[in-house]
Design a protein around this motif. Structure first.
Motif, PDB file in Angstrom:
ATOM      1  N   THR A  57      68.625  76.199 -15.598  1.00 57.19           N
ATOM      2  CA  THR A  57      68.274  76.102 -16.996  1.00 57.19           C
ATOM      3  C   THR A  57      66.854  76.645 -17.146  1.00 57.19           C
ATOM      4  O   THR A  57      65.961  76.286 -16.374  1.00 57.19           O
ATOM      5  CB  THR A  57      68.324  74.643 -17.475  1.00 57.19           C
ATOM      6  N   MET A  58      66.673  77.493 -18.140  1.00 56.91           N
ATOM      7  CA  MET A  58      65.363  78.090 -18.372  1.00 56.91           C
ATOM      8  C   MET A  58      64.788  77.565 -19.680  1.00 56.91           C
ATOM      9  O   MET A  58      65.511  77.438 -20.672  1.00 56.91           O
ATOM     10  CB  MET A  58      65.471  79.609 -18.427  1.00 56.91           C
ATOM     11  N   ALA A  59      63.514  77.287 -19.671  1.00 54.59           N
ATOM     12  CA  ALA A  59      62.871  76.724 -20.856  1.00 54.59           C
ATOM     13  C   ALA A  59      61.503  77.336 -21.069  1.00 54.59           C
ATOM     14  O   ALA A  59      60.897  77.883 -20.150  1.00 54.59           O
ATOM     15  CB  ALA A  59      62.739  75.208 -20.709  1.00 54.59           C
ATOM     16  N   TRP A  60      61.053  77.205 -22.304  1.00 55.38           N
ATOM     17  CA  TRP A  60      59.682  77.557 -22.665  1.00 55.38           C
ATOM     18  C   TRP A  60      58.972  76.302 -23.157  1.00 55.38           C
ATOM     19  O   TRP A  60      59.536  75.521 -23.929  1.00 55.38           O
ATOM     20  CB  TRP A  60      59.652  78.619 -23.754  1.00 55.38           C
ATOM     21  N   PHE A  61      57.753  76.156 -22.715  1.00 57.12           N
ATOM     22  CA  PHE A  61      56.841  75.119 -23.186  1.00 57.12           C
ATOM     23  C   PHE A  61      55.561  75.814 -23.648  1.00 57.12           C
ATOM     24  O   PHE A  61      55.316  76.968 -23.315  1.00 57.12           O
ATOM     25  CB  PHE A  61      56.491  74.137 -22.069  1.00 57.12           C
ATOM     26  N   ARG A  62      54.758  75.083 -24.386  1.00 54.48           N
ATOM     27  CA  ARG A  62      53.456  75.632 -24.756  1.00 54.48           C
ATOM     28  C   ARG A  62      52.418  74.517 -24.737  1.00 54.48           C
ATOM     29  O   ARG A  62      52.749  73.334 -24.889  1.00 54.48           O
ATOM     30  CB  ARG A  62      53.499  76.298 -26.128  1.00 54.48           C
TER      31      ARG A  62
ATOM     32  N   TYR B 282      57.405  71.000 -25.550  1.00 54.64           N
ATOM     33  CA  TYR B 282      58.676  71.697 -25.369  1.00 54.64           C
ATOM     34  C   TYR B 282      58.920  72.641 -26.537  1.00 54.64           C
ATOM     35  O   TYR B 282      58.700  72.271 -27.691  1.00 54.64           O
ATOM     36  CB  TYR B 282      59.791  70.668 -25.268  1.00 54.64           C
ATOM     37  N   VAL B 283      59.415  73.847 -26.232  1.00 56.76           N
ATOM     38  CA  VAL B 283      59.699  74.836 -27.265  1.00 56.76           C
ATOM     39  C   VAL B 283      61.206  75.073 -27.383  1.00 56.76           C
ATOM     40  O   VAL B 283      61.787  74.898 -28.452  1.00 56.76           O
ATOM     41  CB  VAL B 283      58.983  76.169 -26.966  1.00 56.76           C
ATOM     42  N   ALA B 284      61.834  75.467 -26.285  1.00 58.77           N
ATOM     43  CA  ALA B 284      63.255  75.816 -26.330  1.00 58.77           C
ATOM     44  C   ALA B 284      63.792  75.927 -24.915  1.00 58.77           C
ATOM     45  O   ALA B 284      63.026  76.061 -23.956  1.00 58.77           O
ATOM     46  CB  ALA B 284      63.457  77.140 -27.064  1.00 58.77           C
TER      47      ALA B 284
ATOM     48  N   GLY C 152      70.226  71.352 -14.124  1.00 55.97           N
ATOM     49  CA  GLY C 152      69.940  70.252 -15.032  1.00 55.97           C
ATOM     50  C   GLY C 152      69.424  70.757 -16.352  1.00 55.97           C
ATOM     51  O   GLY C 152      69.492  71.958 -16.656  1.00 55.97           O
ATOM     52  N   TRP C 153      68.917  69.832 -17.163  1.00 59.21           N
ATOM     53  CA  TRP C 153      68.368  70.178 -18.477  1.00 59.21           C
ATOM     54  C   TRP C 153      67.492  69.052 -18.973  1.00 59.21           C
ATOM     55  O   TRP C 153      67.691  67.880 -18.625  1.00 59.21           O
ATOM     56  CB  TRP C 153      69.499  70.402 -19.481  1.00 59.21           C
ATOM     57  N   GLY C 154      66.536  69.381 -19.792  1.00 56.79           N
ATOM     58  CA  GLY C 154      65.723  68.353 -20.420  1.00 56.79           C
ATOM     59  C   GLY C 154      64.705  68.969 -21.335  1.00 56.79           C
ATOM     60  O   GLY C 154      64.536  70.195 -21.373  1.00 56.79           O
ATOM     61  N   THR C 155      64.027  68.111 -22.086  1.00 53.58           N
ATOM     62  CA  THR C 155      62.984  68.570 -22.988  1.00 53.58           C
ATOM     63  C   THR C 155      61.610  68.075 -22.560  1.00 53.58           C
ATOM     64  O   THR C 155      60.622  68.284 -23.260  1.00 53.58           O
ATOM     65  CB  THR C 155      63.257  68.114 -24.430  1.00 53.58           C
ATOM     66  N   ASN C 156      61.563  67.417 -21.423  1.00 54.94           N
ATOM     67  CA  ASN C 156      60.307  66.904 -20.890  1.00 54.94           C
ATOM     68  C   ASN C 156      59.855  67.792 -19.740  1.00 54.94           C
ATOM     69  O   ASN C 156      60.673  68.236 -18.936  1.00 54.94           O
ATOM     70  CB  ASN C 156      60.497  65.463 -20.403  1.00 54.94           C
ATOM     71  N   GLU C 157      58.573  68.017 -19.646  1.00 53.98           N
ATOM     72  CA  GLU C 157      58.088  68.898 -18.576  1.00 53.98           C
ATOM     73  C   GLU C 157      58.437  68.346 -17.197  1.00 53.98           C
ATOM     74  O   GLU C 157      58.587  69.121 -16.256  1.00 53.98           O
ATOM     75  CB  GLU C 157      56.592  69.131 -18.711  1.00 53.98           C
TER      76      GLU C 157
END
Length: 123
Positions: free
Chosen positions: A33-38, A47-49, A102-107
């Motif tokens: 799972t790939m995510a962007w944070f800022r 969390y961005v997306a 996995g997946w999540g919205t927390n760093e």
């Protein structure tokens, strides 16, 4: 070992668009799972997306829906973040992150991180 390298940041004016890229090396890209944070100055990482590893399902932070678009190219092992109608409050260091299976919205949900790319939006 998975390594992430962001690019595409820069200085833009309010209302402009920008596309960030995150190239992935090592590991199996399609199982992450790939995510962007800022992270803005003086603030916590946000969390961005994300795009889920198994079906590409996409999720956005509620506050950013409609202006930001995440996408991934498994063949190029790259994830993108297109940002439209940028505002000064979007100024931050943008980080790419990966979570295997996995997946999540927390760093804390993400095992691998890039070094970040600076986005500065002037008014």
């Amino acid at each position: 070992q998975v390594q992430l390298a962001e690019s595409g940041g820069g200085l833009v004016q309010a209302g402009d668009s920008l596309r960030l890229s995150c190239a992935v090396s090592g590991g199996t890209f399609s199982t992450h799972t790939m995510a962007w944070f800022r992270q803005a100055p003086g603030k916590e990482r946000e969390y961005v997306a994300s795009t889920y590893w198994s079906d590409g399902n996409i999720h956005y932070a509620d506050s950013l829906k409609g202006r930001f678009t995440i996408s991934r190219d498994n063949a190029k092992k790259t994830v993108y973040l297109r940002m439209d109608s940028l505002q000064p409050e979007d100024t931050a260091v943008y980080f790419c992150a990966a979570n295997r299976l996995g997946w999540g919205t927390n760093e804390r949900d993400y095992n691998y991180w890039g070094q970040g790319t600076q986005v500065t939006v002037s008014s």
